[in-house]
Design an enzyme around this catalytic site. Structure first.
Site, PDB file in Angstrom:
ATOM      1  CG  ASP A   2      -2.061   1.040   1.081  1.00  0.00           C
ATOM      2  OD1 ASP A   2      -3.127   0.833   0.364  1.00  0.00           O
ATOM      3  OD2 ASP A   2      -1.984   2.177   1.564  1.00  0.00           O
ATOM      4  CB  THR A   3       1.818   3.520  -2.472  1.00  0.00           C
ATOM      5  OG1 THR A   3       2.724   2.303  -2.617  1.00  0.00           O
ATOM      6  CG2 THR A   3       2.740   4.888  -2.467  1.00  0.00           C
TER       7      THR A   3
END
Length: 179
Positions: free
Chosen positions: A66-67
């Site tokens: 996840d960014t």
């Protein structure tokens, strides 16, 4: 086999820099159930995504990521409207922000969860550049309303850290710690 727990087309391309032996099974978790400070969010979400897929495929290896984009401790998510995208780009214009990716690599033998930070320095953006970029449609599925790989628009002055991290998968760190 490695399962990439993501529906991101950018992550599908980037994982090929690590392995060609993978399949994609997106995790459909409710991300709103995680309540933590912005800098901890990517690692927590990557764990949640990884475990949701690993529970279904315990004999495989799962990679989830996840960014997030953070400006002055404000989480800059994916814009829902063109106006939100323009507002995010105005806020980022001329400023330094951080892109943090959290990833979880899990199989029956080990679990690795790490975060990678890259500092991104934006150019000063004119209203014309912002409008043209938003009209291109590109910002609408990206955290922070931009893709560093969008070469037609001069958004970013320079970065400190991993370019792949900003695109959405910290390839170098994953290679070093998981493979």
């Amino acid at each position: 086999m490695i399962i990439l727990a993501s529906q991101s087309p950018r992550r599908r391309e980037l994982i090929k820099k690590i392995t060609t032996d993978f399949t994609v099974i997106p995790s459909n978790i409710d991300e709103s159930i995680i309540h933590t400070e912005p800098h901890a969010l990517p690692a927590e979400l990557s764990k949640l995504k990884a475990y949701s897929i690993f529970s279904l495929y315990p004999n495989d290896t799962v990679l989830a990521c996840d960014t997030v984009v953070i400006l002055n401790n404000e989480l800059m998510g994916k814009p829902k409207t063109k106006e939100q995208a323009k507002e995010m780009l105005r806020k980022l214009s001329g400023k330094k922000h951080v892109v943090i990716s959290g990833y979880t690599f899990i199989n029956k033998d080990r679990e690795i969860t790490r975060t990678v930070r890259t500092y991104v320095y934006f150019n000063n953006l004119s209203e014309e550049t912002i409008n043209a970029y938003v009209e291109s449609g590109s910002p609408m599925d990206k955290a922070g309303a931009y893709g560093i790989q969008d070469k037609d628009f001069d958004l970013v002055n320079h970065i400190e850290g991993s370019l792949y991290n900003v695109i959405g998968l910290p390839v170098e760190d994953i290679k070093a710690h998981c493979f």
